[in-house]
Design a protein around this motif. Structure first.
Motif, PDB file in Angstrom:
ATOM      1  N   GLY A 173     -22.407 -54.257 -45.788  1.00  0.00           N
ATOM      2  CA  GLY A 173     -21.464 -53.382 -45.094  1.00  0.00           C
ATOM      3  C   GLY A 173     -20.415 -52.741 -45.982  1.00  0.00           C
ATOM      4  O   GLY A 173     -19.522 -52.078 -45.482  1.00  0.00           O
ATOM      5  N   GLN A 232     -16.539 -47.381 -48.131  1.00  0.00           N
ATOM      6  CA  GLN A 232     -16.974 -47.265 -46.738  1.00  0.00           C
ATOM      7  C   GLN A 232     -17.287 -48.658 -46.215  1.00  0.00           C
ATOM      8  O   GLN A 232     -17.944 -49.449 -46.897  1.00  0.00           O
ATOM      9  CB  GLN A 232     -18.225 -46.389 -46.628  1.00  0.00           C
ATOM     10  CG  GLN A 232     -17.918 -44.922 -46.887  1.00  0.00           C
ATOM     11  CD  GLN A 232     -19.115 -44.013 -46.729  1.00  0.00           C
ATOM     12  OE1 GLN A 232     -20.214 -44.360 -47.137  1.00  0.00           O
ATOM     13  NE2 GLN A 232     -18.903 -42.843 -46.158  1.00  0.00           N
ATOM     14  N   THR A 272     -18.954 -50.817 -42.999  1.00  0.00           N
ATOM     15  CA  THR A 272     -19.750 -50.695 -41.768  1.00  0.00           C
ATOM     16  C   THR A 272     -19.943 -52.027 -41.042  1.00  0.00           C
ATOM     17  O   THR A 272     -20.666 -52.076 -40.067  1.00  0.00           O
ATOM     18  CB  THR A 272     -21.134 -50.062 -42.069  1.00  0.00           C
ATOM     19  OG1 THR A 272     -21.724 -50.741 -43.169  1.00  0.00           O
ATOM     20  CG2 THR A 272     -21.006 -48.594 -42.396  1.00  0.00           C
ATOM     21  N   ASN A 328     -14.114 -43.913 -43.669  1.00  0.00           N
ATOM     22  CA  ASN A 328     -14.773 -44.633 -42.575  1.00  0.00           C
ATOM     23  C   ASN A 328     -15.075 -43.726 -41.387  1.00  0.00           C
ATOM     24  O   ASN A 328     -15.119 -44.185 -40.245  1.00  0.00           O
ATOM     25  CB  ASN A 328     -13.919 -45.836 -42.152  1.00  0.00           C
ATOM     26  CG  ASN A 328     -14.048 -46.982 -43.141  1.00  0.00           C
ATOM     27  OD1 ASN A 328     -15.049 -47.067 -43.856  1.00  0.00           O
ATOM     28  ND2 ASN A 328     -13.047 -47.828 -43.204  1.00  0.00           N
ATOM     29  N   ARG A 374     -20.447 -46.979 -37.492  1.00  0.00           N
ATOM     30  CA  ARG A 374     -19.399 -47.980 -37.247  1.00  0.00           C
ATOM     31  C   ARG A 374     -19.272 -48.330 -35.774  1.00  0.00           C
ATOM     32  O   ARG A 374     -18.820 -49.417 -35.424  1.00  0.00           O
ATOM     33  CB  ARG A 374     -18.060 -47.485 -37.796  1.00  0.00           C
ATOM     34  CG  ARG A 374     -17.944 -47.711 -39.297  1.00  0.00           C
ATOM     35  CD  ARG A 374     -16.741 -47.008 -39.882  1.00  0.00           C
ATOM     36  NE  ARG A 374     -15.481 -47.336 -39.238  1.00  0.00           N
ATOM     37  CZ  ARG A 374     -14.631 -48.296 -39.640  1.00  0.00           C
ATOM     38  NH1 ARG A 374     -14.933 -49.024 -40.682  1.00  0.00           N
ATOM     39  NH2 ARG A 374     -13.498 -48.490 -39.016  1.00  0.00           N
TER      40      ARG A 374
END
Ligand code: SAH
Length: 396
Positions: free
Chosen positions: A116, A129, A131, A159, A164
Motif C-alpha cells: 500500500g 501514495q 492505498t 492520495n 482508496r
C-alpha cells in the motif's frame, strides 16, 4: 501479542508466496480476533505454529491480510521499527539506479514488503501514495523516517486515488513536509523532463517507462517519429535527443502538449509538432494523408481498469495497434504498450497478433520490455508485472 493462526488452506496459500489473503480465505473467528483491529501489524503462523512472517490486517478491505515478510524473533515490531527497516532496505535496493537529479521509484508496495505504499523521488522531491489504511495512518511517521534517510525539499502525498475508496479512505493531496514545489526538473538519459508533483499524472511522471524511453532514444536516429498518447512528451524528448528528424505528438490534453513544447525548449531541441485530438481519429487522418513513420510509440492509458473491462479494452488495443502498424514505413518500428493490470502479457500479445493479421508485410517481435528495476516485479505476484512493452518491426 497480535498473532493469527491460519487454517490449513490459508497457510498453504501464504506459503505459496502470494502476498494477499482475502476475507474468504480466513476463518470467521480469525477475523473477529482482537489482533484483527484494522490497521495493525500481526504475526501470522500456520495451525502447527510455524511462522509465516508479518502481515497488515484489515477488516475494511476485501483483502484481510497483506503479508509483509519475515521478522526476526517471534514478536511483532512496533510500526516505526518496521517501517524504518523496510524503507531503508527499499532505498538500498535503488542505489545507483538514478543520479541525484534523476527520477526513481523508491518504494513499490508489495515488492518492498510495504503493502500500500509508493514513494517516488524526483531529484530532491518525494511524492508518496497510500492505498491501505495502515499506511495512510502512518504517513506522518513515514514522512519523518524518509526525511531522516534522505535530504529532501518536499514530501507530498498524492492520495487523490479512486482505489482508496476500497479502504474507506478519502481522496486528497497533502503536503507532508517542506514547502510546496509545483515543478521540478529531473534528468534522465541526458534529457530534462518537467515533473508537476501536484498536478501531473500518477505521482508526476510515468517513471515506469524509463527503459522504453532509453530504447526509443537509441532507435530514433534519423527517424520520423510519432508519439501517440504522448502526455508531456516523455518519449518525444527521448526521440529528439536521439536524433529524430521529426517528431509528432498526439494527445487530447492541451496542457500536456504545452508542457512538451516547453520541455523541448528547455532542452534546446527543435520544436516538435503537436496535434491535439483523439488518437483514434488522428490515426485515420494521418493514414488518409499518406503519412508514414519510422518509429511509432503507442502508449495509451489503461483500457482494462477492471476484469469486466477486459473484453472492450482488448478491442481498443487491437484497433489502435492495427492503425499504428499501418502507419509504419518499410523497416519501421512500433513500440506498443499496455499498463492494464488486468490484461495478462499473453493476452496483450494475442491482441497485437490479431491487429497484424491482414497486413501485407511481416511483423517481427524484436523486444519485450517492461518497467525498470526500480519497479521490481514479484515472481509470485504476477500483478506486479503490469507494464508490457513490445517493440515490433515491419519488414516487407
Ligand atoms: N506516453 C506517456 C503517457 C501516456 S498517459 C508518457 O510516457 O509520459 C495517457 C495520455 O493519453 C494522457 O496524456 C491523456 O491525456 C491521453 N489520452 C487518453 N485518451 C486519449 C484519446 N482518446 N486521444 C488522445 N489522447 C488521449
Amino acid at each position: 501479542m497480535a498473532s493469527i493462526a491460519l487454517s490449513k488452506r490459508a497457510a498453504r496459500l501464504a506459503r505459496r508466496g502470494h502476498p494477499w489473503l482475502y476475507k474468504d480465505d480466513l476463518r470467521k473467528s480469525d477475523l473477529k480476533a482482537p489482533a484483527f483491529s484494522p490497521g495493525s501489524i500481526v504475526r501470522v503462523h500456520d495451525d502447527e505454529g510455524r511462522d509465516l512472517g508479518l502481515a497488515f490486517a484489515s477488516t475494511r478491505s476485501k483483502i484481510a491480510l497483506r503479508l509483509c515478510g519475515p521478522w526476526q524473533g517471534d514478536l511483532v515490531p512496533d510500526l516505526e521499527e518496521f517501517l524504518a527497516d523496510r524503507l531503508r532496505r527499499a532505498i538500498e535496493l535503488r542505489i545507483g539506479m538514478a543520479g541525484e537529479n534523476g527520477g526513481v521509484r523508491l518504494v513499490h508496495g508489495e515488492s518492498d514488503l510495504i503493502p500500500g505504499l509508493v514513494v517516488d523521488r524526483y531529484a530532491d522531491v518525494l511524492v508518496v501514495q497510500a492505498t491501505t489504511a495502515l499506511i495512510d495512518n502512518a504517513l506522518r511517521l513515514i514522512s519523518r523516517i524518509l526525511g531522516e534517510l534522505l535530504s529532501v525539499r518536499m514530501i507530498l502525498a498524492r492520495n487523490d486515488l479512486a482505489v482508496r475508496r476500497l479502504e474507506n479512505l478519502t481522496e486528497e493531496v497533502v503536503l507532508l513536509a517542506g514547502e510546496p514545489v509545483e515543478r521540478v526538473t529531473i534528468e534522465e538519459h541526458g534529457v530534462e523532463h518537467i515533473v508537476r508533483p501536484f498536478a501531473g499524472h500518477k505521482t508526476g511522471m510515468y517513471l515506469d517507462q524509463k527503459p522504453a524511453r532509453r530504447r526509443v532514444q537509441q532507435l530514433s536516429t534519423g527517424a520520423r517519429v510519432l508519439d501517440l498518447f504522448s502526455y508531456q512528451g516523455g518519449f518525444s524528448m527521448a526521440a529528439l535527443s536521439g536524433g529524430a528528424t521529426s517528431v509528432h505528438l498526439v494527445d487530447q490534453s492541451r496542457t500536456a502538449l504545452e508542457i512538451a513544447k516547453e520541455t523541448a525548449g528547455q532542452n534546446g531541441f527543435a520544436q516538435p509538432e503537436s496535434i491535439q485530438g483523439n488518437v483514434f481519429d488522428v490515426i485515420r487522418d494521418l493514414r488518409s494523408t499518406g503519412q508514414y513513420y519510422d518509429l511509432v510509440i503507442l502508449d495509451p492509458p489503461a483500457f482494462c481498469k477492471s476484469r469486466r473491462e477486459v473484453e472492450g479494452g482488448i478491442r481498443g488495443y487491437r484497433d489502435l495497434n492495427r492503425g499504428a502498424l499501418r502507419l509504419l514505413a518499410p523497416g519501421g518500428r512500433l513500440v506498443t504498450c499496455s499498463c492494464s493490470h488486468h490484461l495478462k502479457p499473453e493476452q496483450f500479445e494475442d491482441t497485437i497478433r490479431q491487429a497484424a493479421l491482414d497486413l501485407p508485410f511481416r511483423v517481427f517481435v524484436e523486444e519485450r520490455l517492461g518497467s525498470g528495476p526500480d519497479h521490481p516485479a514479484l515472481l509470485r505476484l504476477p500483478e506486479t508485472e503490469y507494464l508490457k512493452v513490445r517493440i515490433l518491426r515491419r519488414w516487407d
